[in-house]
Design an enzyme around this catalytic site. Structure first.
Site, mmCIF file in Angstrom:
data_model
loop_
_atom_site.group_PDB
_atom_site.id
_atom_site.type_symbol
_atom_site.label_atom_id
_atom_site.label_comp_id
_atom_site.label_asym_id
_atom_site.label_seq_id
_atom_site.Cartn_x
_atom_site.Cartn_y
_atom_site.Cartn_z
ATOM 1 N N PRO A 115 0.782 -1.231 0.000
ATOM 2 C CA PRO A 115 0.000 0.000 0.000
ATOM 3 C C PRO A 115 0.817 1.286 0.000
ATOM 4 C CG PRO A 115 -0.144 -1.121 2.125
ATOM 5 C CD PRO A 115 0.509 -2.072 1.169
ATOM 6 N N ASN A 116 0.302 2.240 -0.731
ATOM 7 C CA ASN A 116 0.826 3.608 -0.851
ATOM 8 C C ASN A 116 2.072 3.711 -1.726
ATOM 9 O OD1 ASN A 116 -1.142 4.861 0.967
ATOM 10 N ND2 ASN A 116 -0.143 3.648 2.546
ATOM 11 N N ARG A 146 5.163 10.866 -2.669
ATOM 12 C CA ARG A 146 4.833 10.610 -1.267
ATOM 13 C C ARG A 146 6.085 10.784 -0.401
ATOM 14 N NH1 ARG A 146 4.945 4.540 1.058
ATOM 15 N NH2 ARG A 146 4.112 4.981 3.109
ATOM 16 N N TYR A 151 11.182 8.609 0.947
ATOM 17 C CA TYR A 151 11.119 7.551 -0.061
ATOM 18 C C TYR A 151 11.776 7.925 -1.399
ATOM 19 C CZ TYR A 151 7.848 5.522 3.273
ATOM 20 O OH TYR A 151 7.277 5.002 4.414
ATOM 21 N N ASN A 171 8.031 -5.751 -1.221
ATOM 22 C CA ASN A 171 7.993 -4.628 -0.287
ATOM 23 C C ASN A 171 6.548 -4.550 0.194
ATOM 24 O OD1 ASN A 171 7.895 -2.304 1.148
ATOM 25 N ND2 ASN A 171 9.003 -1.049 -0.348
ATOM 26 N N ALA A 231 3.280 -1.017 4.645
ATOM 27 C CA ALA A 231 2.759 -1.043 6.018
ATOM 28 C C ALA A 231 2.320 -2.437 6.451
ATOM 29 C CB ALA A 231 1.612 -0.055 6.161
ATOM 30 N N HIS A 238 4.308 -4.749 8.939
ATOM 31 C CA HIS A 238 4.250 -4.646 10.398
ATOM 32 C C HIS A 238 2.946 -5.174 10.993
ATOM 33 C CE1 HIS A 238 7.474 -2.032 9.159
ATOM 34 N NE2 HIS A 238 6.634 -1.182 8.598
ATOM 35 N N ASP A 271 1.594 -15.875 6.292
ATOM 36 C CA ASP A 271 1.062 -17.222 6.048
ATOM 37 C C ASP A 271 1.130 -17.566 4.561
ATOM 38 O OD1 ASP A 271 0.550 -17.614 8.721
ATOM 39 O OD2 ASP A 271 -1.626 -17.352 8.568
ATOM 40 N N GLU A 295 12.808 -9.515 1.158
ATOM 41 C CA GLU A 295 11.993 -8.401 1.683
ATOM 42 C C GLU A 295 12.776 -7.104 1.483
ATOM 43 O OE1 GLU A 295 11.217 -9.070 5.818
ATOM 44 O OE2 GLU A 295 10.492 -7.039 6.172
ATOM 45 N N HIS A 317 12.736 -2.812 1.930
ATOM 46 C CA HIS A 317 12.166 -1.540 2.393
ATOM 47 C C HIS A 317 13.040 -0.419 1.849
ATOM 48 C CE1 HIS A 317 9.642 -3.842 4.965
ATOM 49 N NE2 HIS A 317 10.706 -4.481 5.410
ATOM 50 N N ARG A 354 13.324 4.470 12.161
ATOM 51 C CA ARG A 354 12.062 5.205 12.203
ATOM 52 C C ARG A 354 11.252 4.811 13.449
ATOM 53 N NH1 ARG A 354 9.390 4.812 6.451
ATOM 54 N NH2 ARG A 354 8.114 6.465 7.373
HETATM 55 C C1 DHK Z 1 7.162 1.522 3.017
HETATM 56 C C2 DHK Z 1 6.055 1.849 3.729
HETATM 57 O O1 DHK Z 1 4.954 2.267 3.117
HETATM 58 C C3 DHK Z 1 6.030 1.832 5.198
HETATM 59 O O2 DHK Z 1 4.763 1.525 5.721
HETATM 60 C C4 DHK Z 1 7.085 0.900 5.772
HETATM 61 C C5 DHK Z 1 8.339 0.913 3.648
HETATM 62 C C6 DHK Z 1 8.432 1.154 5.137
HETATM 63 C C7 DHK Z 1 9.613 1.254 2.883
HETATM 64 O O3 DHK Z 1 10.544 1.816 3.448
HETATM 65 O O4 DHK Z 1 9.679 0.936 1.694
HETATM 66 O O5 DHK Z 1 7.142 1.060 7.169
#
Ligand code: DHK
Length: 147
Positions: free
Chosen positions: A11-12, A19, A24, A75, A78, A81, A88, A99, A101, A108
């Site tokens: 997401p996002n 963003r 990022y 990736n 959110a 976490h 699963d 994985e 990030h 953070r």
């Molecule tokens: C991206 C997100 O949207 C956050 O919710 C994570 C992750 C970190 C990233 O660093 O790519 O906590």
């Protein structure tokens, strides 16, 4: 048959580039996809690159990857976490999982320090910006022979 790597984004991340660029960066998901493709395709791998804001969609792609992919980079954003369901699903996937990030989650808020996905991941990269995807893919292709 060409071996395919799945790259999944949570997401996002569709807003990457606009963003919180101080966290990022200013590159977009399209830039990330182009970089991933430029790395793996000349090595003889196929690439499927996806982003969704929906947990169930990410799970469905992981299920699809069970039959289609020789490895997976995720990736989970959110959901990293929060999502036992994504953990699963990844536990049903038998090939390598990495994985990624973009930010250094450990620098953070404390709620970002725990990852359910890390319980399954063969490797974790955080804080290397979008280069982290290529670093993960480099390790993945080292583990998986192309067809
Ligand atoms: C991206 C997100 O949207 C956050 O919710 C994570 C992750 C970190 C990233 O660093 O790519 O906590």
């Amino acid at each position: 048959m060409v071996k395919t790597i799945y790259v999944l984004n949570g997401p996002n991340l569709n807003l990457l580039g606009t963003r919180q660029p101080e966290i990022y960066g200013s590159d977009t998901m399209a830039d990330v996809e182009a970089n991933c493709r430029a790395l793996v395709e000349p090595l003889g791998f196929g690439l499927k690159f996806f982003q969704s804001n929906a947990e169930h969609q990410l799970i469905d792609w992981i299920h699809e990857a069970r039959n289609e992919a020789c490895g997976l980079v995720i990736n989970p954003a959110a959901y990293t976490h929060t999502s036992v369901a994504i953990l699963d699903a990844l536990n049903t996937f038998e090939s390598p999982v990495f994985e990624v990030h973009i930010s250094n989650v450990h620098k953070r808020e404390s709620f970002r320090h725990h990852s359910y996905v890390s319980l399954r991941a063969d490797g974790v990269i955080a804080g290397c910006g979008i280069l982290g995807y290529e670093l993960a893919l480099r390790r993945l292709v080292q583990l998986v022979e192309p067809a």
